[in-house]
Design a protein around this motif. Structure first.
Motif, mmCIF file in Angstrom:
data_model
loop_
_atom_site.group_PDB
_atom_site.id
_atom_site.type_symbol
_atom_site.label_atom_id
_atom_site.label_comp_id
_atom_site.label_asym_id
_atom_site.label_seq_id
_atom_site.Cartn_x
_atom_site.Cartn_y
_atom_site.Cartn_z
ATOM 1 N N THR A 4 0.942 -1.325 0.030
ATOM 2 C CA THR A 4 -0.154 0.195 -0.141
ATOM 3 C C THR A 4 0.808 1.238 0.093
ATOM 4 O O THR A 4 0.301 2.462 -0.044
ATOM 5 C CB THR A 4 -0.892 0.068 1.349
ATOM 6 N N SER A 61 -2.374 1.560 -9.271
ATOM 7 C CA SER A 61 -2.554 2.212 -10.369
ATOM 8 C C SER A 61 -2.007 3.605 -10.192
ATOM 9 O O SER A 61 -1.600 4.279 -11.445
ATOM 10 C CB SER A 61 -4.286 2.887 -10.071
ATOM 11 N N ARG A 62 -1.521 4.055 -8.970
ATOM 12 C CA ARG A 62 -0.736 5.207 -8.950
ATOM 13 C C ARG A 62 0.646 5.253 -9.566
ATOM 14 O O ARG A 62 0.974 6.091 -10.247
ATOM 15 C CB ARG A 62 -0.494 5.654 -7.565
ATOM 16 N N VAL A 63 1.273 3.820 -9.352
ATOM 17 C CA VAL A 63 2.696 3.926 -10.229
ATOM 18 C C VAL A 63 2.624 3.392 -11.533
ATOM 19 O O VAL A 63 3.743 3.687 -12.299
ATOM 20 C CB VAL A 63 3.667 3.048 -9.263
ATOM 21 N N LYS A 105 -4.619 1.108 -17.268
ATOM 22 C CA LYS A 105 -4.742 2.159 -16.883
ATOM 23 C C LYS A 105 -4.964 3.391 -17.969
ATOM 24 O O LYS A 105 -3.937 3.244 -18.972
ATOM 25 C CB LYS A 105 -3.735 2.839 -16.093
ATOM 26 N N ARG A 147 2.063 4.083 -15.443
ATOM 27 C CA ARG A 147 2.080 4.978 -16.395
ATOM 28 C C ARG A 147 0.410 4.775 -17.200
ATOM 29 O O ARG A 147 -0.025 3.796 -17.170
ATOM 30 C CB ARG A 147 3.180 4.711 -17.718
ATOM 31 N N ALA A 177 -10.199 2.023 -8.773
ATOM 32 C CA ALA A 177 -8.704 2.377 -8.643
ATOM 33 C C ALA A 177 -8.375 3.103 -10.090
ATOM 34 O O ALA A 177 -7.370 3.566 -10.198
ATOM 35 C CB ALA A 177 -7.951 1.180 -8.578
ATOM 36 N N ARG A 194 -5.203 0.629 -5.667
ATOM 37 C CA ARG A 194 -5.090 2.042 -5.932
ATOM 38 C C ARG A 194 -3.580 2.473 -5.919
ATOM 39 O O ARG A 194 -3.271 3.294 -6.930
ATOM 40 C CB ARG A 194 -5.877 3.103 -4.857
ATOM 41 N N GLU A 195 -2.903 1.722 -5.202
ATOM 42 C CA GLU A 195 -1.601 2.139 -5.165
ATOM 43 C C GLU A 195 -0.418 1.616 -6.424
ATOM 44 O O GLU A 195 0.155 2.127 -6.979
ATOM 45 C CB GLU A 195 -0.681 1.424 -3.907
ATOM 46 N N ASP A 199 5.062 8.134 -9.287
ATOM 47 C CA ASP A 199 3.765 8.391 -9.791
ATOM 48 C C ASP A 199 3.788 8.113 -11.302
ATOM 49 O O ASP A 199 4.964 8.570 -11.925
ATOM 50 C CB ASP A 199 3.050 9.414 -9.644
ATOM 51 N N ALA A 200 3.196 7.105 -11.933
ATOM 52 C CA ALA A 200 3.223 6.954 -13.449
ATOM 53 C C ALA A 200 4.581 6.670 -13.991
ATOM 54 O O ALA A 200 4.958 7.129 -15.003
ATOM 55 C CB ALA A 200 2.739 8.266 -14.072
ATOM 56 N N SER A 201 5.219 5.751 -13.225
ATOM 57 C CA SER A 201 6.803 5.401 -13.669
ATOM 58 C C SER A 201 6.844 3.854 -14.230
ATOM 59 O O SER A 201 7.884 3.709 -14.702
ATOM 60 C CB SER A 201 7.761 5.761 -12.524
#
Length: 239
Positions: free
Chosen positions: A88, A120-122, A218, A124, A193, A117-118, A94-96
Motif C-alpha cells: 500500500t 494504479s498510482r505507479v 490504466k 503509466r 482504482a 489504488r497504489e 507516480d506513473a513510472s
C-alpha cells in the motif's frame, strides 16, 4: 504480509515443482493466458519467493519483486531484483512503470482495494496490471471441496474478515489465514482504482475454476493533460 517470514522456507518448497508442481503449472498457464507480452519493468507485487516471476520474464518483461516479508525475499533475492515494501506504499514514483502483476496474494491482504489504488498510482497511462488469484466464488473458508467434483458454498461467502479455516489443513491458509474478497468487491475495487478490465480468465480442474484473473489497463491521459511518462525510467523512491 510479514506473517510469511516464519513459513518462508516451507513456502519456497511448497511452490516448487517438487512441492506443488501440477498446481504451479496451472497457475502459470492461466497467467500466461491473460497477461500480455511487453518490455521494461514489471512490478511483481506481493511476490513472495518470486515463484511466479518466470511468467512475466518469459513474456519479455523484466520482473522487479516487491514484498513485505524479508524471509520470502531472501529466496527471491538470489534470482531477481527485489525491494522490501508495503504493497500500500510502493517505493516508486507516480506513473513510472509500464506493468505490474499480483499473483496468489490478494487473500493475504486486509485491504486489497488500497493495493489496487497504489498499483494504479505507479502505473503509466496505458500501463498494464494483471491480477491472478484464487477464485473468489469457489475458494475460501465458505467453500467445501471435500465431496468433489461438487463444491458446496455456504453463507460465509459474505464474510470479509480474516479466517484460518480451510478445507486443506496442510495448505497455506491454515498456516497464515486469509481475507475473503467477494467477486463484486474485487471488480468494483479495480474499477474504482482507475483500471479498466480488458480480459479475464478462469481455470481449474474438473470444470470448476479455482483460479480467476484479469488483465487491466490504466487509461491513457487525455490529449493535452500532460506527459504519459512512456519515455521515463521507473523511479525508485526512498522515505
Amino acid at each position: 504480509m510479514a506473517v510469511y517470514d516464519q513459513h518462508a522456507d516451507w513456502y519456497e518448497e511448497f511452490m516448487s515443482e517438487a512441492g506443488s508442481g501440477g498446481y504451479v503449472r496451472r497457475v502459470h498457464g492461466a497467467l500466461e493466458g491473460v497477461m500480455e507480452a511487453g518490455e521494461g519493468v514489471c512490478l511483481d507485487v506481493c511476490c513472495g519467493t518470486g515463484a511466479h516471476a518466470s511468467v512475466p520474464a518469459g513474456l519479455g518483461w523484466a520482473p522487479v519483486e516487491v514484498d513485505l516479508s524479508g524471509g520470502q525475499l531472501r529466496h527471491a533475492a538470489g534470482r531477481l531484483p527485489v525491494a522490501r515494501a508495503d504493497a500500500t506504499a510502493l517505493p516508486f514514483a507516480d506513473a513510472s512503470l509500464p506493468a505490474a502483476v499480483c499473483v496468489l496474494a490478494h487473500t493475504d491482504l486486509p485491504d486489497y482495494p488500497a493495493v489496487l489504488r497504489e498499483i494504479s498510482r505507479v502505473l503509466r497511462p496505458g500501463g498494464r496490471f494483471t491480477h491472478l488469484g484464487v477464485h473468489p466464488c469457489y475458494i475460501g473458508a465458505f467453500a467445501d471441496w471435500s465431496d468433489g467434483p461438487r463444491v458446496v458454498v455456504d453463507e460465509r461467502y459474505a464474510d470479509r474478515s480474516r479466517t484460518f479455516d480451510a478445507w486443506n489443513p496442510q495448505g497455506v491458509r491454515a498456516r497464515v489465514g486469509a481475507w475473503h474478497l467477494p467477486l463484486a468487491d474485487l471488480l468494483n475495487a479495480t474499477s474504482d482504482a482507475g483500471l479498466r478490465i480488458v480480459r479475464t480468465v478462469e481455470a481449474g480442474p474438473g470444470g470448476i475454476p479455482d483460479l480467476f484473473g484479469f488483465l487491466s489497463v490504466k487509461p491513457a491521459a487525455p490529449e493535452g493533460a500532460g506527459g504519459t511518462g512512456r519515455d521515463a525510467a521507473p523511479v525508485l523512491t526512498t522515505p
